[in-house]
Design a protein around this motif. Structure first.
Motif, short mmCIF file in Angstrom:
data_model
loop_
_atom_site.label_atom_id
_atom_site.label_comp_id
_atom_site.label_asym_id
_atom_site.label_seq_id
_atom_site.Cartn_x
_atom_site.Cartn_y
_atom_site.Cartn_z
N PRO A 39 -2.66 50.33 -7.08
CA PRO A 39 -2.56 51.10 -8.32
C PRO A 39 -1.11 51.52 -8.60
CG PRO A 39 -3.61 52.40 -6.59
CD PRO A 39 -3.41 51.02 -6.04
N LEU A 40 -0.83 51.68 -9.86
CA LEU A 40 0.49 52.11 -10.31
C LEU A 40 0.79 53.51 -9.79
CD1 LEU A 40 2.64 50.91 -12.27
CD2 LEU A 40 1.57 52.28 -14.06
N ILE A 41 1.97 53.69 -9.18
CA ILE A 41 2.38 55.03 -8.74
C ILE A 41 3.52 55.57 -9.59
CG2 ILE A 41 1.52 54.84 -6.37
CD1 ILE A 41 4.40 54.21 -5.46
N ALA A 42 4.23 54.68 -10.28
CA ALA A 42 5.31 55.13 -11.16
C ALA A 42 5.64 54.02 -12.15
CB ALA A 42 6.55 55.51 -10.37
N LYS A 43 6.07 54.46 -13.32
CA LYS A 43 6.58 53.55 -14.34
C LYS A 43 7.75 54.27 -14.99
CE LYS A 43 5.20 51.00 -18.49
NZ LYS A 43 4.05 50.72 -19.38
N GLY A 44 8.83 53.56 -15.20
CA GLY A 44 9.99 54.21 -15.79
C GLY A 44 11.05 53.21 -16.20
N VAL A 45 12.25 53.73 -16.39
CA VAL A 45 13.36 52.90 -16.84
C VAL A 45 14.57 53.15 -15.95
CG1 VAL A 45 14.93 52.38 -18.75
CG2 VAL A 45 12.52 52.89 -19.22
N ASN A 46 15.14 52.05 -15.45
CA ASN A 46 16.42 52.08 -14.74
C ASN A 46 17.50 51.71 -15.74
OD1 ASN A 46 15.62 52.50 -11.97
ND2 ASN A 46 14.83 50.41 -11.95
N SER A 47 18.50 52.56 -15.87
CA SER A 47 19.69 52.25 -16.64
C SER A 47 20.72 51.77 -15.61
CB SER A 47 20.19 53.50 -17.37
OG SER A 47 21.45 53.27 -17.94
N ILE A 48 21.00 50.48 -15.63
CA ILE A 48 21.83 49.87 -14.59
C ILE A 48 23.13 49.36 -15.21
CG2 ILE A 48 21.95 48.08 -12.81
CD1 ILE A 48 18.82 48.05 -12.90
N GLN A 49 24.24 49.82 -14.65
CA GLN A 49 25.53 49.34 -15.11
C GLN A 49 26.04 48.30 -14.11
OE1 GLN A 49 25.09 53.01 -15.05
NE2 GLN A 49 24.20 52.49 -17.02
N LEU A 50 26.34 47.11 -14.65
CA LEU A 50 26.84 46.00 -13.86
C LEU A 50 28.23 45.62 -14.34
CD1 LEU A 50 23.74 43.59 -14.11
CD2 LEU A 50 24.26 45.17 -12.23
N PHE A 51 28.99 44.99 -13.45
CA PHE A 51 30.22 44.36 -13.91
C PHE A 51 30.53 43.15 -13.06
CE2 PHE A 51 32.74 46.20 -10.52
CZ PHE A 51 33.94 45.53 -10.52
N ASN A 52 31.30 42.26 -13.67
CA ASN A 52 31.71 41.04 -12.99
C ASN A 52 33.22 41.08 -12.82
OD1 ASN A 52 32.63 38.22 -12.68
ND2 ASN A 52 30.46 37.79 -12.85
N ASP A 53 33.65 40.93 -11.57
CA ASP A 53 35.09 40.99 -11.28
C ASP A 53 35.75 39.61 -11.32
OD1 ASP A 53 34.24 39.75 -8.93
OD2 ASP A 53 34.89 41.37 -7.60
N GLY A 54 35.04 38.63 -11.86
CA GLY A 54 35.56 37.27 -11.90
C GLY A 54 35.11 36.43 -10.72
N GLN A 55 34.59 37.10 -9.69
CA GLN A 55 34.11 36.41 -8.49
C GLN A 55 32.59 36.54 -8.33
OE1 GLN A 55 36.43 35.30 -5.74
NE2 GLN A 55 37.92 35.37 -7.39
N ARG A 56 32.07 37.72 -8.74
CA ARG A 56 30.66 38.02 -8.51
C ARG A 56 30.24 39.22 -9.36
NH1 ARG A 56 29.42 41.73 -3.43
NH2 ARG A 56 27.96 42.44 -4.98
N TRP A 57 28.94 39.49 -9.39
CA TRP A 57 28.39 40.66 -10.08
C TRP A 57 28.26 41.82 -9.10
CZ3 TRP A 57 27.98 41.29 -15.14
CH2 TRP A 57 28.10 40.15 -15.92
N TRP A 58 28.46 43.03 -9.61
CA TRP A 58 28.35 44.28 -8.84
C TRP A 58 27.47 45.28 -9.58
CZ3 TRP A 58 30.66 44.78 -4.15
CH2 TRP A 58 31.73 43.93 -3.83
N VAL A 59 26.76 46.11 -8.83
CA VAL A 59 26.08 47.27 -9.40
C VAL A 59 27.06 48.44 -9.30
CG1 VAL A 59 24.16 48.89 -9.19
CG2 VAL A 59 23.80 46.46 -8.68
N MET A 60 27.32 49.08 -10.43
CA MET A 60 28.20 50.26 -10.46
C MET A 60 27.37 51.55 -10.38
SD MET A 60 31.29 49.40 -10.34
CE MET A 60 32.02 50.98 -10.62
#
Length: 163
Positions: A121-142
């Motif tokens: 059963p569902l225990i939570a539902k919501g929204v993640n506001s995720i900021q990402l950036f790419n440094d030219g080599q890879r993606w990162w979570v900020m």
């Protein structure tokens, strides 16, 4: 340079986890999910975050009338996660996403559902506001900033539940 020293301290990311926006978001949800008593790959989790990144749940303590923010580091999350997943299963999956980008900056509104077991059963539902950036080599979570429906009697709006 402080960034280089901090980057050198991070676990090396799996190239397939950081090659695209889709890949890093998939890795993020995958690494925190699993049955009770099953250790998570916390080094993999840490490898997704840029030094100084934060995770910020919005919370409403019992008896409070307002919602507040509780910023934590990825290491704080690991400490909490190790304790929690020892006795509780947790499966979080993305059900919808909206992204906006400007150059290397990406803002993702990722609607999620969480369950204690894969098909439970569902225990939570919501929204993640995720900021990402790419440094030219890879993606990162900020940063990851989130709120679930239970926090203030909210319902995820329809526009954030459509793919």
């Amino acid at each position: 340079m402080r960034d280089r020293a901090a980057l050198a301290q991070l676990p090396k990311a799996k190239p397939e986890d950081v090659k695209s926006q889709d890949a890093i978001l998939k890795a993020l949800y995958d690494v925190i999910s699993g049955p009770a008593g099953t250790p998570r790959d916390w080094q993999r989790f840490r490898s997704l975050f840029y030094p100084g990144a934060q995770l910020i749940p919005l919370v409403k303590p019992p008896g409070a009338t307002t919602v507040g923010a509780r910023p934590i580091t990825p290491d704080d999350y690991v400490t909490w996660g190790q304790e929690s997943t020892a006795t509780h299963g947790f499966f979080e999956k993305e059900i919808a996403r909206q992204s906006h980008a400007f150059g290397a900056l990406v803002q993702v509104m990722s609607t999620y559902e969480a369950r204690g077991t894969q098909d439970g059963p569902l225990i939570a539902k919501g929204v993640n506001s995720i900021q990402l950036f790419n440094d030219g080599q890879r993606w990162w979570v900020m940063n990851i900033f989130w709120i679930d429906e239970n926090t203030a009697g909210l319902k995820v709006p329809k526009d954030l539940t459509q793919k």
